[in-house]
Enzyme design. Structure first.
Site, PDB file in Angstrom:
ATOM      1  N   ARG A 196       0.880  -1.179   0.000  1.00 18.67           N
ATOM      2  CA  ARG A 196       0.000   0.000   0.000  1.00 18.67           C
ATOM      3  C   ARG A 196       0.907   1.215   0.000  1.00 18.67           C
ATOM      4  NH1 ARG A 196      -5.295   1.125   3.588  1.00 18.67           N
ATOM      5  NH2 ARG A 196      -6.054  -0.144   1.867  1.00 18.67           N
ATOM      6  N   HIS A 208      -7.299   1.015  -6.550  1.00 18.22           N
ATOM      7  CA  HIS A 208      -7.452   0.067  -5.431  1.00 18.22           C
ATOM      8  C   HIS A 208      -8.084  -1.220  -5.987  1.00 18.22           C
ATOM      9  CE1 HIS A 208      -7.617  -1.411  -1.460  1.00 18.22           C
ATOM     10  NE2 HIS A 208      -8.492  -0.606  -0.911  1.00 18.22           N
ATOM     11  N   GLN A 215      -9.732  -4.030  -3.758  1.00 16.02           N
ATOM     12  CA  GLN A 215     -11.058  -3.600  -3.305  1.00 16.02           C
ATOM     13  C   GLN A 215     -12.093  -3.864  -4.397  1.00 16.02           C
ATOM     14  OE1 GLN A 215     -12.015  -1.936  -0.236  1.00 16.02           O
ATOM     15  NE2 GLN A 215     -13.964  -2.551  -1.082  1.00 16.02           N
ATOM     16  N   ASP A 218     -17.457   6.801  -1.139  1.00 15.81           N
ATOM     17  CA  ASP A 218     -16.201   6.673  -0.393  1.00 15.81           C
ATOM     18  C   ASP A 218     -15.920   8.028   0.251  1.00 15.81           C
ATOM     19  OD1 ASP A 218     -13.712   5.859   0.582  1.00 15.81           O
ATOM     20  OD2 ASP A 218     -12.687   6.045  -1.348  1.00 15.81           O
ATOM     21  N   CYS A 278     -16.356   1.244   0.523  1.00 15.77           N
ATOM     22  CA  CYS A 278     -15.166   0.428   0.760  1.00 15.77           C
ATOM     23  C   CYS A 278     -14.752   0.442   2.230  1.00 15.77           C
ATOM     24  CB  CYS A 278     -14.021   0.911  -0.112  1.00 15.77           C
ATOM     25  SG  CYS A 278     -13.609   2.639   0.195  1.00 15.77           S
ATOM     26  N   ARG A 322     -13.484  -8.957   1.076  1.00 12.50           N
ATOM     27  CA  ARG A 322     -12.070  -8.683   0.809  1.00 12.50           C
ATOM     28  C   ARG A 322     -11.252  -9.949   1.045  1.00 12.50           C
ATOM     29  NH1 ARG A 322     -10.032  -3.512   1.145  1.00 12.50           N
ATOM     30  NH2 ARG A 322      -8.133  -4.516   0.397  1.00 12.50           N
TER      31      ARG A 322
HETATM   32  N1   CP Z   1     -11.180  -0.544   2.220  1.00  9.41           N
HETATM   33  C1   CP Z   1      -9.928  -0.599   2.677  1.00  9.41           C
HETATM   34  O1   CP Z   1      -8.978  -0.777   1.924  1.00  9.41           O
HETATM   35  O2   CP Z   1      -9.796  -0.467   4.029  1.00  9.41           O
HETATM   36  P1   CP Z   1      -8.414  -0.294   4.836  1.00  9.41           P
HETATM   37  O3   CP Z   1      -7.889   1.077   4.484  1.00  9.41           O
HETATM   38  O4   CP Z   1      -8.815  -0.371   6.281  1.00  9.41           O
HETATM   39  O5   CP Z   1      -7.486  -1.367   4.431  1.00  9.41           O
HETATM   40  N1  NVA Z   2     -10.081   6.553  -0.987  1.00 12.15           N
HETATM   41  C1  NVA Z   2      -9.686   6.063   0.312  1.00 12.15           C
HETATM   42  C2  NVA Z   2      -9.840   4.574   0.357  1.00 12.15           C
HETATM   43  C3  NVA Z   2      -9.477   3.941   1.671  1.00 12.15           C
HETATM   44  C4  NVA Z   2      -9.612   2.453   1.632  1.00 12.15           C
HETATM   45  C5  NVA Z   2      -8.258   6.463   0.604  1.00 12.15           C
HETATM   46  O1  NVA Z   2      -7.416   6.385  -0.296  1.00 12.15           O
HETATM   47  O2  NVA Z   2      -7.983   6.895   1.719  1.00 12.15           O
END
Ligand code: CP
Ligand code: NVA
Length: 308
Positions: A103, A130, A133, A225, A265, A293
């Site tokens: 990430r 993502h 997701q 989101d 998400c 997930r």
């Molecule tokens: N939806 C998602 O990716 O959640 P986290 O940021 O908690 O991993």
């Molecule tokens: N769009 C959000 C998604 C988190 C899972 C972010 O990038 O923070």
């Protein structure tokens, strides 16, 4: 040749459907008593530059279900590109583990990891997309409706990383995708161009508007989101002034199809992009979606690291 999972755009509709079928199979098998240890003796390094609940825990449990092992490398530990060059990290990890999930902030960094690693690299979210997701999202839609093709999926809010991957998986699988959000917060043009190609192949349609009422008209799925993604904290105040007309509340949900499902998400900012009434209401599938997930990621891991 190793295969990475960096973007939905890199996978054909058949490959995506194959991953969904595998996820359904592994999920069934898990609830019928457990999975075969197809990743026995294999390890996944999980590199995080940002916080996480779902991605971290579901990937870790996914490895455990498949008989493998996963470990967490947080931002303080390896200093991706700071303490050490990404190319060096990728080559070192490739000698220890059979897969890397990361990430990152800059999408370029996940591409660089993939370029240098000899083992599969899985994108656990970047500033651009993502895809893990999106696979869980498609699995949830598929389980609920028994199909994805022909449905209308409306994303309301910021044209962010989650929106990019949802748009791509929707158009790859033949679902009509609509986006509504404020001016200046559109989905990146390059991602839209790709979606147009996917839609042309699958027969899906695309709709982009600044009017949330237009977007939810006839929708089978409403998705939202956060208005402020990780890394955008400095813009929070400005964004919170611009986004309120795009809140997913009961009145907006009532404008979609009566059997519409509402997705997010997570993490959710209750009272901002979505109300308590909606997220805890009868249309919401957000917890099934979060749980998926685990199952979707098991399919990715089994395919990329287990050759299944
Ligand atoms: N939806 C998602 O990716 O959640 P986290 O940021 O908690 O991993
Ligand atoms: N769009 C959000 C998604 C988190 C899972 C972010 O990038 O923070």
């Amino acid at each position: 040749m190793k295969r990475d999972f960096i973007a939905i755009a890199d996978y054909s509709p058949e490959e995506i459907q194959g991953l969904l079928d595998l996820a359904v199979e592994l999920k069934k098998e898990w609830f019928a008593g457990g999975n075969k240890p197809i990743l026995k003796g294999k390890a996944l390094a999980m590199v995080f530059q940002k916080p996480s609940l779902r991605t971290r825990v579901s990937f870790e449990m996914a490895m455990e279900h498949l008989g493998g092992h996963a470990f967490y490398l947080g931002p303080q530990e390896i200093g991706l590109g700071k303490r050490e060059a990404i190319s060096d990290i990728a080559r070192v990890l490739s000698g220890y583990v059979q897969g890397i999930m990361a990430r990152v902030f800059a999408h370029e960094h996940i591409l660089e990891l993939a370029r240098w690693a000899d083992v599969p690299v899985i994108n656990g979210l970047s500033d651009y997309n993502h895809p893990a997701q999106a696979l869980a999202d498609a699995l949830t839609i598929y389980e609920h409706f028994g199909k994805v093709k022909g449905l209308k999926v409306a994303f309301i809010g910021d044209g962010n990383n989650v929106a990019v991957s949802l748009m791509h998986i929707s158009t790859k699988l033949g679902a009509n995708f609509a986006w509504a959000g404020p001016e200046g917060y559109e989905i990146p043009e390059q991602a839209i161009e790709q979606a147009r190609e996917f839609a042309a192949e699958s027969g899906a349609s695309l709709q982009f508007t600044h009017d949330p009422h237009e977007a939810v008209k006839g929708a089978d799925v409403i998705y939202t989101d956060t208005w402020v993604s990780m890394g955008e904290e400095a813009e929070a105040e400005k964004r919170k002034r611009v986004f309120p007309p795009y809140q997913v509340n009961a009145a907006l949900v009532a404008e979609a199809k009566p059997e519409v499902i509402v997705m997010h998400c997570l993490p959710a900012h209750r009272g901002e992009e979505i109300t308590d009434e909606v997220i805890d209401g009868p249309h919401s599938v957000v917890f099934q979606q979060a749980h998926n997930r685990l199952h979707a990621q098991k399919a990715i891991l089994a395919r990329l690291m287990g050759g299944i």
